[in-house]
Design a protein around this motif. Structure first.
Motif, PDB file in Angstrom:
ATOM      1  N   ALA A  72       0.824  -1.207   0.000  1.00 16.40           N
ATOM      2  CA  ALA A  72       0.000   0.000   0.000  1.00 16.40           C
ATOM      3  C   ALA A  72       0.856   1.254   0.000  1.00 16.40           C
ATOM      4  CB  ALA A  72      -0.931  -0.006   1.215  1.00 16.40           C
ATOM      5  N   ILE A  73       1.944   1.245   0.767  1.00 15.96           N
ATOM      6  CA  ILE A  73       2.831   2.406   0.834  1.00 15.96           C
ATOM      7  C   ILE A  73       3.533   2.630  -0.500  1.00 15.96           C
ATOM      8  CG2 ILE A  73       4.993   3.226   1.862  1.00 15.96           C
ATOM      9  CD1 ILE A  73       4.032   1.988   4.493  1.00 15.96           C
ATOM     10  N   LEU A  74       4.071   1.558  -1.102  1.00 12.41           N
ATOM     11  CA  LEU A  74       4.784   1.689  -2.369  1.00 12.41           C
ATOM     12  C   LEU A  74       3.845   2.131  -3.493  1.00 12.41           C
ATOM     13  CD1 LEU A  74       7.148  -1.417  -2.182  1.00 12.41           C
ATOM     14  CD2 LEU A  74       7.777   0.992  -1.955  1.00 12.41           C
ATOM     15  N   SER A 245      26.352  -1.364 -18.696  1.00 12.12           N
ATOM     16  CA  SER A 245      25.674  -0.054 -18.610  1.00 12.12           C
ATOM     17  C   SER A 245      24.273  -0.073 -19.199  1.00 12.12           C
ATOM     18  CB  SER A 245      26.514   1.037 -19.298  1.00 12.12           C
ATOM     19  OG  SER A 245      27.796   1.130 -18.706  1.00 12.12           O
ATOM     20  N   THR A 246      23.599  -1.190 -19.093  1.00 13.60           N
ATOM     21  CA  THR A 246      22.241  -1.318 -19.618  1.00 13.60           C
ATOM     22  C   THR A 246      21.320  -1.814 -18.507  1.00 13.60           C
ATOM     23  OG1 THR A 246      22.694  -3.582 -20.368  1.00 13.60           O
ATOM     24  CG2 THR A 246      23.021  -1.781 -21.964  1.00 13.60           C
ATOM     25  N   PRO A 247      20.007  -1.561 -18.632  1.00 11.86           N
ATOM     26  CA  PRO A 247      19.066  -1.988 -17.585  1.00 11.86           C
ATOM     27  C   PRO A 247      18.982  -3.508 -17.482  1.00 11.86           C
ATOM     28  CG  PRO A 247      18.091  -0.311 -19.004  1.00 11.86           C
ATOM     29  CD  PRO A 247      19.337  -0.768 -19.686  1.00 11.86           C
ATOM     30  N   VAL A 248      18.726  -3.977 -16.274  1.00 13.32           N
ATOM     31  CA  VAL A 248      18.452  -5.389 -16.013  1.00 13.32           C
ATOM     32  C   VAL A 248      17.206  -5.462 -15.137  1.00 13.32           C
ATOM     33  CG1 VAL A 248      20.854  -6.123 -16.200  1.00 13.32           C
ATOM     34  CG2 VAL A 248      19.944  -5.427 -13.971  1.00 13.32           C
ATOM     35  N   LYS A 249      16.505  -6.567 -15.250  1.00 11.70           N
ATOM     36  CA  LYS A 249      15.317  -6.759 -14.420  1.00 11.70           C
ATOM     37  C   LYS A 249      15.710  -7.245 -13.036  1.00 11.70           C
ATOM     38  CE  LYS A 249      11.787  -7.520 -17.948  1.00 11.70           C
ATOM     39  NZ  LYS A 249      11.162  -6.220 -17.630  1.00 11.70           N
ATOM     40  N   VAL A 250      15.014  -6.728 -12.027  1.00  3.93           N
ATOM     41  CA  VAL A 250      15.243  -7.151 -10.641  1.00  3.93           C
ATOM     42  C   VAL A 250      13.897  -7.314  -9.953  1.00  3.93           C
ATOM     43  CG1 VAL A 250      17.480  -5.995 -10.422  1.00  3.93           C
ATOM     44  CG2 VAL A 250      15.393  -4.782  -9.784  1.00  3.93           C
ATOM     45  N   LYS A 251      13.931  -8.016  -8.843  1.00  2.44           N
ATOM     46  CA  LYS A 251      12.764  -8.058  -7.966  1.00  2.44           C
ATOM     47  C   LYS A 251      13.237  -8.219  -6.531  1.00  2.44           C
ATOM     48  CE  LYS A 251      11.745 -13.056  -8.093  1.00  2.44           C
ATOM     49  NZ  LYS A 251      10.738 -14.082  -8.432  1.00  2.44           N
ATOM     50  N   GLY A 264       9.737 -16.302  -2.626  1.00  3.10           N
ATOM     51  CA  GLY A 264       8.336 -16.394  -2.240  1.00  3.10           C
ATOM     52  C   GLY A 264       7.565 -15.230  -2.841  1.00  3.10           C
ATOM     53  N   ALA A 265       6.753 -14.591  -2.032  1.00  2.78           N
ATOM     54  CA  ALA A 265       5.941 -13.477  -2.515  1.00  2.78           C
ATOM     55  C   ALA A 265       6.822 -12.307  -2.934  1.00  2.78           C
ATOM     56  CB  ALA A 265       4.973 -13.042  -1.426  1.00  2.78           C
ATOM     57  N   THR A 266       6.552 -11.773  -4.131  1.00  2.00           N
ATOM     58  CA  THR A 266       7.290 -10.622  -4.633  1.00  2.00           C
ATOM     59  C   THR A 266       6.776  -9.349  -3.981  1.00  2.00           C
ATOM     60  OG1 THR A 266       7.737 -11.667  -6.760  1.00  2.00           O
ATOM     61  CG2 THR A 266       7.861  -9.275  -6.683  1.00  2.00           C
ATOM     62  N   ILE A 267       7.682  -8.501  -3.529  1.00  2.00           N
ATOM     63  CA  ILE A 267       7.328  -7.210  -2.953  1.00  2.00           C
ATOM     64  C   ILE A 267       7.335  -6.122  -4.020  1.00  2.00           C
ATOM     65  CG2 ILE A 267       8.045  -5.441  -1.293  1.00  2.00           C
ATOM     66  CD1 ILE A 267       9.236  -7.715   0.408  1.00  2.00           C
ATOM     67  N   LEU A 268       8.378  -6.117  -4.849  1.00  2.00           N
ATOM     68  CA  LEU A 268       8.542  -5.085  -5.881  1.00  2.00           C
ATOM     69  C   LEU A 268       9.349  -5.661  -7.028  1.00  2.00           C
ATOM     70  CD1 LEU A 268       9.501  -1.377  -5.533  1.00  2.00           C
ATOM     71  CD2 LEU A 268      11.124  -2.901  -6.655  1.00  2.00           C
ATOM     72  N   SER A 269       9.052  -5.232  -8.244  1.00  2.00           N
ATOM     73  CA  SER A 269       9.838  -5.633  -9.409  1.00  2.00           C
ATOM     74  C   SER A 269       9.970  -4.448 -10.358  1.00  2.00           C
ATOM     75  CB  SER A 269       9.183  -6.818 -10.135  1.00  2.00           C
ATOM     76  OG  SER A 269       7.879  -6.485 -10.579  1.00  2.00           O
ATOM     77  N   GLY A 295      16.734   2.853 -10.117  1.00  3.97           N
ATOM     78  CA  GLY A 295      15.546   2.464 -10.850  1.00  3.97           C
ATOM     79  C   GLY A 295      15.494   3.063 -12.241  1.00  3.97           C
ATOM     80  N   TYR A 296      15.071   2.241 -13.214  1.00  6.21           N
ATOM     81  CA  TYR A 296      14.957   2.656 -14.616  1.00  6.21           C
ATOM     82  C   TYR A 296      13.480   2.567 -14.986  1.00  6.21           C
ATOM     83  CZ  TYR A 296      16.056   2.836 -19.654  1.00  6.21           C
ATOM     84  OH  TYR A 296      16.139   3.192 -20.972  1.00  6.21           O
ATOM     85  N   GLY A 297      12.782   3.696 -14.983  1.00  8.94           N
ATOM     86  CA  GLY A 297      11.346   3.675 -15.213  1.00  8.94           C
ATOM     87  C   GLY A 297      10.604   3.374 -13.914  1.00  8.94           C
ATOM     88  N   VAL A 298       9.311   3.107 -14.049  1.00  7.34           N
ATOM     89  CA  VAL A 298       8.481   2.889 -12.872  1.00  7.34           C
ATOM     90  C   VAL A 298       8.592   1.437 -12.413  1.00  7.34           C
ATOM     91  CG1 VAL A 298       6.372   2.209 -14.093  1.00  7.34           C
ATOM     92  CG2 VAL A 298       6.224   3.420 -11.898  1.00  7.34           C
ATOM     93  N   TYR A 299       8.367   1.200 -11.125  1.00  7.99           N
ATOM     94  CA  TYR A 299       8.377  -0.153 -10.583  1.00  7.99           C
ATOM     95  C   TYR A 299       6.959  -0.707 -10.507  1.00  7.99           C
ATOM     96  CZ  TYR A 299       7.307   2.448  -6.292  1.00  7.99           C
ATOM     97  OH  TYR A 299       6.751   3.298  -5.379  1.00  7.99           O
ATOM     98  N   THR A 300       6.867  -1.999 -10.299  1.00 10.08           N
ATOM     99  CA  THR A 300       5.573  -2.675 -10.136  1.00 10.08           C
ATOM    100  C   THR A 300       5.492  -3.265  -8.739  1.00 10.08           C
ATOM    101  OG1 THR A 300       5.465  -3.221 -12.488  1.00 10.08           O
ATOM    102  CG2 THR A 300       4.063  -4.500 -11.001  1.00 10.08           C
ATOM    103  N   VAL A 301       4.377  -3.070  -8.085  1.00 14.73           N
ATOM    104  CA  VAL A 301       4.161  -3.589  -6.746  1.00 14.73           C
ATOM    105  C   VAL A 301       3.228  -4.797  -6.836  1.00 14.73           C
ATOM    106  CG1 VAL A 301       3.325  -3.090  -4.432  1.00 14.73           C
ATOM    107  CG2 VAL A 301       4.452  -1.309  -5.778  1.00 14.73           C
ATOM    108  N   ALA A 302       3.593  -5.864  -6.150  1.00 19.81           N
ATOM    109  CA  ALA A 302       2.764  -7.069  -6.158  1.00 19.81           C
ATOM    110  C   ALA A 302       1.423  -6.764  -5.513  1.00 19.81           C
ATOM    111  CB  ALA A 302       3.462  -8.202  -5.424  1.00 19.81           C
ATOM    112  N   ALA A 303       0.376  -7.399  -6.030  1.00 23.91           N
ATOM    113  CA  ALA A 303      -0.958  -7.181  -5.494  1.00 23.91           C
ATOM    114  C   ALA A 303      -1.026  -7.689  -4.067  1.00 23.91           C
ATOM    115  CB  ALA A 303      -1.975  -7.895  -6.362  1.00 23.91           C
TER     116      ALA A 303
END
Length: 303
Positions: A72-74, A245-251, A264-269, A295-303
């Motif tokens: 909710a905070i993120l 020097s290029t973006p990579v995906k993280v979670k 387990g449950a993803t908090i942010l990706s 961060g590169y662009g916006v992040y996604t928060v798990a439901a």
């Protein structure tokens, strides 16, 4: 009102039609600021300045244990959602019920800075910073609304880890091995939009930009070979990502299983670029490396 050690003052956020206390708060700070301008002129006698208050602003900060409201905070700071926020003295079980004391205040504020810390075998914590937008309202002496208790189950030494992908297309599946600390910081830039037509002398703020970054500290193991079974990410791989020097995906996710390597449950990706690597090798002490990911662009928060 008697002044007591550990006075029970809490920050509360409007949730629907009721107010809830920021869960397991360990520190609350409210700052009211009078912004001044020197009104002296060349015709004034002597050199002493004559400050005048030209506007008023306010901010609130909260330190607390990290519980169940992370998503909710993120989402709130990412969506640039204004909060109705108040502070008050609280009473009853777990100090969750506001008394609407004579000094209590309420106003609209943006959550503009959040830091989550997940440290190995230590308390997981969060720091929140709110910046007021517009005037503060003085509450009446009578309690107005029942508060909702939001404290959830909390585990000291909560295991949360950072998972990294090879590039910006591969799913983040490799975990930072021997990670001792992990922090997530999100900030929202606010701009003063007060004009001469604004009612009163309170500053009005509006959001303009969002930024986020991740930092971690991990041990370096001499000659260690990370296998697919452990799903580790060694220092050399992080160096390769940095040099690309290029973006990579993280979670960021909760972990369990052997050596706490199973996601387990993803908090942010989202996607990041590695902006800093620091290798520390003090004499006769643990060798570590610090990683800073922006961060590169916006992040996604798990439901």
């Amino acid at each position: 009102m008697a002044t007591l050690k550990g006075q029970n003052i809490r920050i509360m956020l409007l949730d629907g039609t009721k107010y809830k206390v920021v869960g397991k708060s360990t520190n609350c700070t409210v700052t009211l600021t009078g912004n001044t301008d020197d009104a002296s002129t060349k015709d004034d006698v002597a050199l002493a300045s004559k400050p005048e208050i030209t506007s008023k602003s306010w901010s609130v900060s909260v330190e607390s244990l990290d519980v169940t409201d992370t998503a909710a905070i993120l989402n709130a700071i990412k969506n640039m959602t204004p909060f109705t926020l108040q502070w008050d003295e609280v009473a009853t079980s777990d100090n969750q019920t506001g008394q609407a004391a004579a000094y209590a205040r309420r106003g609209t504020a943006y959550l503009n800075d959040v830091t989550f810390n997940w440290n190995d075998r230590e308390n997981a914590t969060k720091s929140l910073q709110f910046t007021g937008s517009g005037a503060l309202e003085k509450l009446t002496s009578a309690a107005e609304q029942t508060l909702v208790t939001v404290d959830g189950a909390y585990t000291k030494g909560q295991f949360v880890r950072l998972f990294v992908g090879n590039d910006n297309t591969a799913a983040p599946s490799k975990i930072l091995a021997a990670c001792k600390s992990l922090s997530l910081h999100v900030s929202l830039t606010l701009e003063d939009v007060t004009t001469k037509d604004t009612t009163g002398d309170w500053q009005v703020q509006e959001p303009t930009a969002l930024a986020w970054d991740i930092s971690s500290n991990a041990l370096v193991k001499s000659g260690d070979t990370i296998t697919s079974t452990v799903q580790g990410q060694d220092l050399a791989s992080i160096e390769d990502i940095y040099e690309a020097s290029t973006p990579v995906k993280v979670k960021i996710a909760n972990v369990s299983g052997a050596n706490n390597r199973t996601a387990g449950a993803t908090i942010l990706s989202g996607s990041v670029i590695v902006t800093q690597l620091t290798l520390n090798a003090p004499n006769r002490q643990n060798a570590t490396f610090d990683t800073q990911l922006t961060g590169y662009g916006v992040y996604t928060v798990a439901a």
